[in-house]
Design a protein around this motif. Sequence first.
Motif, PDB file in Angstrom:
ATOM      1  N   ALA A  41       0.818  -1.222   0.000  1.00  0.00           N
ATOM      2  CA  ALA A  41       0.000   0.000   0.000  1.00  0.00           C
ATOM      3  C   ALA A  41       0.850   1.269   0.000  1.00  0.00           C
ATOM      4  O   ALA A  41       0.475   2.268  -0.615  1.00  0.00           O
ATOM      5  CB  ALA A  41      -0.935  -0.003   1.201  1.00  0.00           C
ATOM      6  N   ALA A  42       1.997   1.225   0.660  1.00  0.00           N
ATOM      7  CA  ALA A  42       2.846   2.418   0.769  1.00  0.00           C
ATOM      8  C   ALA A  42       3.693   2.654  -0.474  1.00  0.00           C
ATOM      9  O   ALA A  42       4.326   3.689  -0.599  1.00  0.00           O
ATOM     10  CB  ALA A  42       3.750   2.310   1.993  1.00  0.00           C
ATOM     11  N   SER A  43       3.707   1.701  -1.396  1.00  0.00           N
ATOM     12  CA  SER A  43       4.533   1.849  -2.595  1.00  0.00           C
ATOM     13  C   SER A  43       3.706   1.860  -3.880  1.00  0.00           C
ATOM     14  O   SER A  43       4.231   1.654  -4.968  1.00  0.00           O
ATOM     15  CB  SER A  43       5.584   0.740  -2.646  1.00  0.00           C
ATOM     16  N   ARG A  44       2.406   2.139  -3.740  1.00  0.00           N
ATOM     17  CA  ARG A  44       1.552   2.197  -4.927  1.00  0.00           C
ATOM     18  C   ARG A  44       0.430   3.204  -4.721  1.00  0.00           C
ATOM     19  O   ARG A  44       0.184   3.656  -3.608  1.00  0.00           O
ATOM     20  CB  ARG A  44       0.951   0.836  -5.242  1.00  0.00           C
ATOM     21  N   ALA A  45      -0.228   3.528  -5.809  1.00  0.00           N
ATOM     22  CA  ALA A  45      -1.416   4.384  -5.762  1.00  0.00           C
ATOM     23  C   ALA A  45      -2.498   3.716  -6.602  1.00  0.00           C
ATOM     24  O   ALA A  45      -2.206   3.075  -7.613  1.00  0.00           O
ATOM     25  CB  ALA A  45      -1.102   5.765  -6.309  1.00  0.00           C
ATOM     26  N   VAL A  46      -3.740   3.864  -6.170  1.00  0.00           N
ATOM     27  CA  VAL A  46      -4.875   3.317  -6.907  1.00  0.00           C
ATOM     28  C   VAL A  46      -5.737   4.483  -7.370  1.00  0.00           C
ATOM     29  O   VAL A  46      -6.193   5.291  -6.555  1.00  0.00           O
ATOM     30  CB  VAL A  46      -5.708   2.353  -6.026  1.00  0.00           C
ATOM     31  N   CYS A  47      -5.952   4.576  -8.663  1.00  0.00           N
ATOM     32  CA  CYS A  47      -6.738   5.672  -9.219  1.00  0.00           C
ATOM     33  C   CYS A  47      -8.167   5.606  -8.675  1.00  0.00           C
ATOM     34  O   CYS A  47      -8.825   4.559  -8.785  1.00  0.00           O
ATOM     35  CB  CYS A  47      -6.751   5.590 -10.741  1.00  0.00           C
ATOM     36  N   PRO A  48      -8.654   6.697  -8.098  1.00  0.00           N
ATOM     37  CA  PRO A  48     -10.021   6.692  -7.578  1.00  0.00           C
ATOM     38  C   PRO A  48     -11.076   6.672  -8.688  1.00  0.00           C
ATOM     39  O   PRO A  48     -12.220   6.318  -8.444  1.00  0.00           O
ATOM     40  CB  PRO A  48     -10.099   7.995  -6.776  1.00  0.00           C
ATOM     41  N   ASN A  49     -10.658   6.987  -9.910  1.00  0.00           N
ATOM     42  CA  ASN A  49     -11.593   7.047 -11.029  1.00  0.00           C
ATOM     43  C   ASN A  49     -11.762   5.682 -11.705  1.00  0.00           C
ATOM     44  O   ASN A  49     -12.876   5.199 -11.853  1.00  0.00           O
ATOM     45  CB  ASN A  49     -11.116   8.093 -12.041  1.00  0.00           C
ATOM     46  N   CYS A  50     -10.640   5.052 -12.104  1.00  0.00           N
ATOM     47  CA  CYS A  50     -10.720   3.794 -12.870  1.00  0.00           C
ATOM     48  C   CYS A  50     -10.116   2.594 -12.150  1.00  0.00           C
ATOM     49  O   CYS A  50     -10.131   1.490 -12.678  1.00  0.00           O
ATOM     50  CB  CYS A  50     -10.069   3.976 -14.235  1.00  0.00           C
ATOM     51  N   LYS A  51      -9.524   2.818 -10.957  1.00  0.00           N
ATOM     52  CA  LYS A  51      -8.926   1.762 -10.122  1.00  0.00           C
ATOM     53  C   LYS A  51      -7.629   1.186 -10.680  1.00  0.00           C
ATOM     54  O   LYS A  51      -7.143   0.157 -10.219  1.00  0.00           O
ATOM     55  CB  LYS A  51      -9.913   0.618  -9.844  1.00  0.00           C
ATOM     56  N   HIS A  52      -7.023   1.851 -11.666  1.00  0.00           N
ATOM     57  CA  HIS A  52      -5.721   1.415 -12.185  1.00  0.00           C
ATOM     58  C   HIS A  52      -4.663   1.585 -11.083  1.00  0.00           C
ATOM     59  O   HIS A  52      -4.654   2.583 -10.375  1.00  0.00           O
ATOM     60  CB  HIS A  52      -5.335   2.241 -13.417  1.00  0.00           C
ATOM     61  N   ILE A  53      -3.772   0.613 -10.946  1.00  0.00           N
ATOM     62  CA  ILE A  53      -2.727   0.659  -9.921  1.00  0.00           C
ATOM     63  C   ILE A  53      -1.429   1.141 -10.553  1.00  0.00           C
ATOM     64  O   ILE A  53      -0.997   0.618 -11.590  1.00  0.00           O
ATOM     65  CB  ILE A  53      -2.517  -0.723  -9.279  1.00  0.00           C
ATOM     66  N   VAL A  54      -0.817   2.126  -9.912  1.00  0.00           N
ATOM     67  CA  VAL A  54       0.483   2.651 -10.324  1.00  0.00           C
ATOM     68  C   VAL A  54       1.467   2.333  -9.204  1.00  0.00           C
ATOM     69  O   VAL A  54       1.224   2.684  -8.049  1.00  0.00           O
ATOM     70  CB  VAL A  54       0.429   4.181 -10.542  1.00  0.00           C
ATOM     71  N   TYR A  55       2.568   1.641  -9.523  1.00  0.00           N
ATOM     72  CA  TYR A  55       3.601   1.350  -8.537  1.00  0.00           C
ATOM     73  C   TYR A  55       4.710   2.378  -8.632  1.00  0.00           C
ATOM     74  O   TYR A  55       5.181   2.686  -9.719  1.00  0.00           O
ATOM     75  CB  TYR A  55       4.166  -0.060  -8.727  1.00  0.00           C
ATOM     76  N   PHE A  56       5.108   2.905  -7.478  1.00  0.00           N
ATOM     77  CA  PHE A  56       6.208   3.853  -7.400  1.00  0.00           C
ATOM     78  C   PHE A  56       7.520   3.083  -7.237  1.00  0.00           C
ATOM     79  O   PHE A  56       7.524   1.955  -6.750  1.00  0.00           O
ATOM     80  CB  PHE A  56       6.050   4.765  -6.176  1.00  0.00           C
ATOM     81  N   ASP A  57       8.620   3.710  -7.615  1.00  0.00           N
ATOM     82  CA  ASP A  57       9.928   3.141  -7.302  1.00  0.00           C
ATOM     83  C   ASP A  57      10.142   3.304  -5.807  1.00  0.00           C
ATOM     84  O   ASP A  57      10.043   4.416  -5.281  1.00  0.00           O
ATOM     85  CB  ASP A  57      11.036   3.861  -8.062  1.00  0.00           C
ATOM     86  N   SER A  58      10.404   2.208  -5.125  1.00  0.00           N
ATOM     87  CA  SER A  58      10.642   2.230  -3.680  1.00  0.00           C
ATOM     88  C   SER A  58      11.836   1.348  -3.369  1.00  0.00           C
ATOM     89  O   SER A  58      12.016   0.297  -3.983  1.00  0.00           O
ATOM     90  CB  SER A  58       9.434   1.694  -2.913  1.00  0.00           C
ATOM     91  N   MET A  59      12.630   1.772  -2.406  1.00  0.00           N
ATOM     92  CA  MET A  59      13.741   0.955  -1.941  1.00  0.00           C
ATOM     93  C   MET A  59      13.301   0.280  -0.647  1.00  0.00           C
ATOM     94  O   MET A  59      12.830   0.939   0.282  1.00  0.00           O
ATOM     95  CB  MET A  59      14.989   1.788  -1.685  1.00  0.00           C
ATOM     96  N   ILE A  60      13.456  -1.032  -0.607  1.00  0.00           N
ATOM     97  CA  ILE A  60      13.043  -1.810   0.555  1.00  0.00           C
ATOM     98  C   ILE A  60      14.257  -2.591   1.052  1.00  0.00           C
ATOM     99  O   ILE A  60      14.919  -3.289   0.276  1.00  0.00           O
ATOM    100  CB  ILE A  60      11.899  -2.764   0.195  1.00  0.00           C
ATOM    101  N   VAL A  61      14.539  -2.447   2.344  1.00  0.00           N
ATOM    102  CA  VAL A  61      15.631  -3.193   2.966  1.00  0.00           C
ATOM    103  C   VAL A  61      15.019  -4.315   3.784  1.00  0.00           C
ATOM    104  O   VAL A  61      14.160  -4.088   4.626  1.00  0.00           O
ATOM    105  CB  VAL A  61      16.490  -2.284   3.877  1.00  0.00           C
ATOM    106  N   ARG A  62      15.456  -5.529   3.496  1.00  0.00           N
ATOM    107  CA  ARG A  62      14.977  -6.703   4.231  1.00  0.00           C
ATOM    108  C   ARG A  62      16.167  -7.639   4.417  1.00  0.00           C
ATOM    109  O   ARG A  62      16.841  -7.980   3.455  1.00  0.00           O
ATOM    110  CB  ARG A  62      13.863  -7.394   3.453  1.00  0.00           C
ATOM    111  N   ASP A  63      16.435  -8.006   5.656  1.00  0.00           N
ATOM    112  CA  ASP A  63      17.568  -8.886   5.981  1.00  0.00           C
ATOM    113  C   ASP A  63      18.880  -8.328   5.445  1.00  0.00           C
ATOM    114  O   ASP A  63      19.702  -9.045   4.878  1.00  0.00           O
ATOM    115  CB  ASP A  63      17.334 -10.300   5.449  1.00  0.00           C
ATOM    116  N   HIS A  64      19.061  -7.026   5.593  1.00  0.00           N
ATOM    117  CA  HIS A  64      20.270  -6.299   5.193  1.00  0.00           C
ATOM    118  C   HIS A  64      20.522  -6.310   3.693  1.00  0.00           C
ATOM    119  O   HIS A  64      21.637  -6.074   3.241  1.00  0.00           O
ATOM    120  CB  HIS A  64      21.503  -6.831   5.929  1.00  0.00           C
ATOM    121  N   VAL A  65      19.491  -6.611   2.899  1.00  0.00           N
ATOM    122  CA  VAL A  65      19.604  -6.604   1.443  1.00  0.00           C
ATOM    123  C   VAL A  65      18.690  -5.512   0.901  1.00  0.00           C
ATOM    124  O   VAL A  65      17.529  -5.408   1.295  1.00  0.00           O
ATOM    125  CB  VAL A  65      19.207  -7.965   0.836  1.00  0.00           C
ATOM    126  N   PHE A  66      19.211  -4.691   0.012  1.00  0.00           N
ATOM    127  CA  PHE A  66      18.456  -3.607  -0.599  1.00  0.00           C
ATOM    128  C   PHE A  66      17.746  -4.118  -1.851  1.00  0.00           C
ATOM    129  O   PHE A  66      18.381  -4.709  -2.724  1.00  0.00           O
ATOM    130  CB  PHE A  66      19.381  -2.447  -0.987  1.00  0.00           C
TER     131      PHE A  66
END
Length: 77
Positions: A41-66
């Motif tokens: 949810a924090a790395s995407r947006a959902v269009c309120p008009n047509c419900k199309h999902i847009v994913y943003f570029d996000s950096m996620i660190v998990r287990d010391h891996v980017f």
Amino acid sequence: MSSPIEQVTVRCPECQAQYQDGYRASMNLDLDDFDDDYVDAASRAVCPNCKHIVYFDSMIVRDHVFHVRSEDTVDDA
């Protein structure tokens, strides 16, 4: 440390509607206890008009891996 939530203006590539949404540019899951639903949810947006999902570029660190998450890699993170 995870970045703060930013308000961004999004133009839907499907219907051209313009709207505001929040997003986090980076999330450190080693320090912050965000579950997978929140990360999605924090790395995407959902269009309120047509419900199309847009994913943003996000950096996620998990287990010391980017990981860079974008629309092309959304299933990898």
